[in-house]
Design a protein around this motif. Structure first.
Motif, PDB file in Angstrom:
ATOM      1  N   ASP A 123       0.685  -1.334  -0.106  1.00 34.41           N
ATOM      2  CA  ASP A 123      -0.042  -0.135  -0.090  1.00 34.41           C
ATOM      3  C   ASP A 123       0.774   1.092   0.012  1.00 34.41           C
ATOM      4  O   ASP A 123       0.663   2.206  -0.618  1.00 34.41           O
ATOM      5  N   ILE A 124       1.812   1.264   0.998  1.00 34.56           N
ATOM      6  CA  ILE A 124       2.588   2.662   1.074  1.00 34.56           C
ATOM      7  C   ILE A 124       3.820   2.441   0.277  1.00 34.56           C
ATOM      8  O   ILE A 124       4.370   4.058   0.135  1.00 34.56           O
ATOM      9  N   TYR A 140       7.091  11.460   6.394  1.00 39.00           N
ATOM     10  CA  TYR A 140       5.555  11.500   6.598  1.00 39.00           C
ATOM     11  C   TYR A 140       5.400  11.078   8.050  1.00 39.00           C
ATOM     12  O   TYR A 140       4.434  11.195   8.738  1.00 39.00           O
ATOM     13  N   MET A 141       6.098   9.744   8.112  1.00 39.45           N
ATOM     14  CA  MET A 141       5.954   8.997   9.512  1.00 39.45           C
ATOM     15  C   MET A 141       6.261   9.713  10.424  1.00 39.45           C
ATOM     16  O   MET A 141       5.609   9.675  11.662  1.00 39.45           O
ATOM     17  N   ASP A 142       7.474  10.509  10.473  1.00 37.21           N
ATOM     18  CA  ASP A 142       8.048  11.301  11.448  1.00 37.21           C
ATOM     19  C   ASP A 142       6.949  12.532  11.890  1.00 37.21           C
ATOM     20  O   ASP A 142       6.819  12.633  13.315  1.00 37.21           O
ATOM     21  N   GLN A 181      -3.539   9.930  10.279  1.00 36.78           N
ATOM     22  CA  GLN A 181      -3.019  11.162   9.699  1.00 36.78           C
ATOM     23  C   GLN A 181      -1.744  11.047   8.832  1.00 36.78           C
ATOM     24  O   GLN A 181      -1.650  11.718   7.756  1.00 36.78           O
ATOM     25  N   PHE A 182      -1.083  10.037   8.814  1.00 42.65           N
ATOM     26  CA  PHE A 182      -0.078   9.576   8.135  1.00 42.65           C
ATOM     27  C   PHE A 182      -0.649   9.017   6.832  1.00 42.65           C
ATOM     28  O   PHE A 182      -0.078   9.549   5.469  1.00 42.65           O
ATOM     29  N   MET A 183      -1.682   8.415   6.743  1.00 42.95           N
ATOM     30  CA  MET A 183      -2.435   8.010   5.448  1.00 42.95           C
ATOM     31  C   MET A 183      -2.706   9.072   4.577  1.00 42.95           C
ATOM     32  O   MET A 183      -2.637   9.056   3.319  1.00 42.95           O
ATOM     33  N   ARG A 184      -3.402  10.191   5.376  1.00 40.99           N
ATOM     34  CA  ARG A 184      -3.997  11.238   4.694  1.00 40.99           C
ATOM     35  C   ARG A 184      -3.131  12.216   4.127  1.00 40.99           C
ATOM     36  O   ARG A 184      -3.105  12.371   3.018  1.00 40.99           O
ATOM     37  N   MET A 185      -1.869  12.371   4.748  1.00 43.08           N
ATOM     38  CA  MET A 185      -0.543  13.061   4.095  1.00 43.08           C
ATOM     39  C   MET A 185       0.030  12.123   3.088  1.00 43.08           C
ATOM     40  O   MET A 185       0.263  12.637   1.861  1.00 43.08           O
TER      41      MET A 185
END
Length: 302
Positions: free
Chosen positions: A217-218, A270-272, A279-283
């Motif tokens: 996915d990521i 983005y994880m940091d 929030q991570f997935m949205r970004m």
């Protein structure tokens, strides 16, 4: 040192600040020379006493206090049996071992809950009220986690076995080029991934297959347009369901790997800055969206 058959051993010990000064916990990771798949976490008897504010009398005060009139009214038969039969194990220091008596963390939490019940039912003597107050504070301190999680982290047990666990997951739940490339990911990626997904460790994953879905996915679905479809087209499954070659045979140091490394740097950034997975997935979806178009990726086919 020769280890006795059936003897319980611990190689991990640490103070647990959340429970107060002088409270030590252990991970029972070995029995009779056999490593345990899911080691038990225990507190020493002295540590249990210290956590409840019985520091002056030490470990022997713990069982005496809990069987006295008042407190003892809330101690059920099953819990009393556990308290009367502490776990005896050896903590291994380099070149020596020390015998310790202790209780599983779950037993200690049962004690805390029993103290609150005794107070609620009015069975505590005035001199015992402090026990319930301390029990309440400890349960509040543990509200957002489990005591086992804290013990695994503080003793260093998770950090020691984490690398092995990640490797096992990659071998079992990632396939083809995903497995090969994933093993080239920096260690920090895996620690950041499990943290942003809301887990304290890969050992806490009840369904390790999630890791394969997360990586697809990521990483792969966002790396280059159509990478997964392109690899499937180049290397389709046969009637038996297997592929004639491994996907990574269609990749090279020049096509695919440089893009992967650059993508990983962005993902970890983005994880940091993300406080949770949502929030991570949205970004990630905003900055590195998935590709849905067919793209002829310039992979090596020989």
């Amino acid at each position: 040192m020769t280890k006795d058959s059936g003897t319980i051993y611990s190689h991990y010990r640490a103070p647990i600040a959340q429970l107060g000064d002088g409270v030590e916990a252990y991970v029972l990771d070995e029995v009779g020379g056999e490593k345990q798949e899911k080691p038990r976490c225990v507190l020493s008897k002295r540590g249990c006493a210290s956590a409840l504010g019985l520091k002056s009398e030490g470990g022997s005060a713990f069982i005496r206090t809990l069987t006295r009139k008042g407190v003892g009214s809330a101690i059920g038969e099953n819990l009393r049996h556990k308290l009367e039969n502490p776990i005896i194990f050896k903590y291994i220091d380099p070149g020596s071992d020390t015998s310790v008596h202790g209780y599983e963390t779950s037993t200690f939490v049962e004690v805390l809950q029993a103290l609150l019940i005794a107070r609620r039912t009015g069975n505590l003597a005035p001199s015992q009220e402090f026990l319930a107050q301390n029990a309440e504070m400890l349960l509040v301190a543990l509200a957002n986690t489990t005591l086992d999680t804290i013990v695994y982290q503080e003793t260093g047990y998770w950090s020691v076995v984490e690398g092995q666990r990640i490797s096992e997951i990659l071998d079992k739940y990632l396939v083809d080029q995903a497995r090969k490339w994933a093993k080239t990911f920096p260690d920090e990626f895996w620690f950041k991934l499990i943290k942003v997904k809301g887990y304290p460790s890969y050992l806490a994953l009840k369904r390790p297959a999630f890791v394969g879905h997360w990586v697809n996915d990521i990483i792969y679905d966002r790396l280059v347009p159509g990478i997964r479809q392109r690899l499937n087209d180049l290397n389709p499954r046969t009637e038996t369901g297997r592929r004639k070659k491994m996907h990574h045979q269609f990749t090279s140091e020049h096509h695919g790997l440089p893009e992967l490394k650059e993508h990983l740097i962005k993902v970890m950034a983005y994880m940091d800055v993300s406080s949770n997975d949502k929030q991570f997935m949205r970004m990630l979806n905003r900055a590195l969206p998935k590709f849905n178009t067919t793209y002829e990726m310039p992979l090596d086919e020989d």
